[in-house]
Design an enzyme around this catalytic site. Structure first.
Site, PDB file in Angstrom:
ATOM      1  N   PHE A   1      -2.407  -3.865   6.129  1.00 13.50           N
ATOM      2  CA  PHE A   1      -1.154  -4.004   6.853  1.00 13.50           C
ATOM      3  C   PHE A   1      -0.873  -2.704   7.620  1.00 13.50           C
ATOM      4  O   PHE A   1      -1.634  -1.745   7.527  1.00 13.50           O
ATOM      5  CB  PHE A   1      -0.008  -4.302   5.875  1.00 13.50           C
ATOM      6  CG  PHE A   1      -0.279  -5.492   4.990  1.00 13.50           C
ATOM      7  CD1 PHE A   1       0.057  -6.769   5.412  1.00 13.50           C
ATOM      8  CD2 PHE A   1      -0.875  -5.335   3.745  1.00 13.50           C
ATOM      9  CE1 PHE A   1      -0.204  -7.872   4.610  1.00 13.50           C
ATOM     10  CE2 PHE A   1      -1.140  -6.430   2.938  1.00 13.50           C
ATOM     11  CZ  PHE A   1      -0.803  -7.703   3.374  1.00 13.50           C
TER      12      PHE A   1
ATOM     13  N   SER B   1      -2.848 -13.477   3.135  1.00 12.08           N
ATOM     14  CA  SER B   1      -2.132 -12.378   2.490  1.00 12.08           C
ATOM     15  C   SER B   1      -0.853 -12.064   3.262  1.00 12.08           C
ATOM     16  O   SER B   1      -0.881 -11.956   4.489  1.00 12.08           O
ATOM     17  CB  SER B   1      -3.002 -11.125   2.439  1.00 12.08           C
ATOM     18  OG  SER B   1      -4.125 -11.328   1.605  1.00 12.08           O
TER      19      SER B   1
ATOM     20  N   CYS C   1       1.192  -6.840  -1.698  1.00 13.82           N
ATOM     21  CA  CYS C   1       0.310  -7.856  -1.123  1.00 13.82           C
ATOM     22  C   CYS C   1       0.249  -9.065  -2.051  1.00 13.82           C
ATOM     23  O   CYS C   1      -0.077  -8.935  -3.228  1.00 13.82           O
ATOM     24  CB  CYS C   1      -1.090  -7.282  -0.916  1.00 13.82           C
ATOM     25  SG  CYS C   1      -2.255  -8.472  -0.209  1.00 13.82           S
TER      26      CYS C   1
ATOM     27  N   THR D   1      -0.905 -13.417  -2.291  1.00 14.87           N
ATOM     28  CA  THR D   1      -1.693 -14.500  -1.734  1.00 14.87           C
ATOM     29  C   THR D   1      -0.847 -15.762  -1.644  1.00 14.87           C
ATOM     30  O   THR D   1      -0.223 -16.176  -2.628  1.00 14.87           O
ATOM     31  CB  THR D   1      -2.924 -14.777  -2.620  1.00 14.87           C
ATOM     32  OG1 THR D   1      -3.734 -13.601  -2.674  1.00 14.87           O
ATOM     33  CG2 THR D   1      -3.745 -15.932  -2.066  1.00 14.87           C
TER      34      THR D   1
ATOM     35  N   ALA E   1       1.360 -11.603 -10.899  1.00 15.28           N
ATOM     36  CA  ALA E   1       0.817 -11.446 -12.240  1.00 15.28           C
ATOM     37  C   ALA E   1       1.592 -10.384 -13.013  1.00 15.28           C
ATOM     38  O   ALA E   1       2.408  -9.644 -12.446  1.00 15.28           O
ATOM     39  CB  ALA E   1      -0.657 -11.069 -12.161  1.00 15.28           C
TER      40      ALA E   1
ATOM     41  N   HIS F   1      -1.102  -2.315  -1.903  1.00 15.55           N
ATOM     42  CA  HIS F   1      -1.339  -2.039  -3.324  1.00 15.55           C
ATOM     43  C   HIS F   1      -0.341  -0.961  -3.758  1.00 15.55           C
ATOM     44  O   HIS F   1      -0.582   0.235  -3.582  1.00 15.55           O
ATOM     45  CB  HIS F   1      -2.774  -1.560  -3.557  1.00 15.55           C
ATOM     46  CG  HIS F   1      -3.807  -2.547  -3.102  1.00 15.55           C
ATOM     47  ND1 HIS F   1      -5.121  -2.210  -2.876  1.00 15.55           N
ATOM     48  CD2 HIS F   1      -3.722  -3.876  -2.826  1.00 15.55           C
ATOM     49  CE1 HIS F   1      -5.796  -3.273  -2.484  1.00 15.55           C
ATOM     50  NE2 HIS F   1      -4.962  -4.296  -2.447  1.00 15.55           N
TER      51      HIS F   1
ATOM     52  N   THR G   1       8.089   8.058   7.837  1.00 20.45           N
ATOM     53  CA  THR G   1       7.665   9.452   7.865  1.00 20.45           C
ATOM     54  C   THR G   1       8.530  10.272   6.919  1.00 20.45           C
ATOM     55  O   THR G   1       9.760  10.185   6.948  1.00 20.45           O
ATOM     56  CB  THR G   1       7.779  10.027   9.291  1.00 20.45           C
ATOM     57  OG1 THR G   1       6.953   9.252  10.169  1.00 20.45           O
ATOM     58  CG2 THR G   1       7.337  11.486   9.333  1.00 20.45           C
TER      59      THR G   1
END
Length: 203
Positions: free
Chosen positions: A2, A40, A47, A49, A68, A106, A151
């Site tokens: 991304f 995704s 992220c 699915t 999960a 992630h 930033t």
């Protein structure tokens, strides 16, 4: 992959517990005809699915994702109750403009907002990063916060600051964020790789 440029703010409309963790249905402006099962989508930086997409009876579009246990433990996904707003970004395609920085989706952990100051032309936030992640956050470097590429202004120990312009406040969930809120944090992957290389000592 991304870029940290949020393109929609979705809303959790259904949440249910499942043996693996949780399943949520998220209302979105994305056209479900363009969302393939297995695609995704970054949901507030995490992220996920897509396992289903379509239109609801009220005419709104939706997609469904599952989280999960590890995701629930490490991110704010465990707080995604019905009505929760989420920053959304679809995955980067070859040839797309890289407007932010490379973001994996992630999440490394959660930062906490410790100060917010509203100015006429910006909003100042001070956040506290987990101790093990603070070393990856340099002054003027990039971080992804709830999926937004931002930033870093200043760094002081585990604390770092950012300034958000009105456009960002209006088009993301940051307008709702207050002191004490937890924010999904993904450090710049280049900083992570450089740190690993500097630590590695061949045996």
């Amino acid at each position: 992959m991304f870029t940290g440029i949020v393109t929609d703010v979705g809303e959790v409309v259904v949440r249910e517990d499942i043996p693996a963790g949780q399943r949520v249905r998220i209302a979105t402006h994305f056209d479900p005809k363009t969302i393939a099962v297995g695609a995704s989508i970054a949901c507030s930086g995490v992220c996920h699915t897509v396992i289903e997409a379509g239109a609801m009876d009220d005419g709104r579009n939706f997609f469904v994702v599952e989280s999960a246990k590890e995701t629930l433990d490490l991110t704010t996904a465990s707080e995604w109750a019905v009505g929760r707003k989420l920053n959304l970004e679809r995955s980067l395609q070859m040839g797309d403009e890289l407007g932010g920085h490379l973001v994996l989706g992630h999440v490394d952990g959660m930062a906490e907002i410790v100060e917010r100051v509203d100015h006429p032309d910006s909003v100042f936030y001070k956040l506290r990063a987990p101790d093990q992640l603070a070393r990856f956050i340099p002054q003027k470097g990039s971080v992804a916060l709830d999926g937004c590429s931002l930033t870093v202004n200043d760094v002081d120990g585990d604390d770092f600051t950012i300034f958000l312009i009105p456009h960002t406040i209006a088009h993301t969930t940051f307008g709702e964020k207050q002191v004490g809120d937890k924010i999904n944090l993904e450090v710049d992957m280049m900083a992570r790789y450089i740190a690993r290389l500097s630590e590695y000592k061949p045996s």
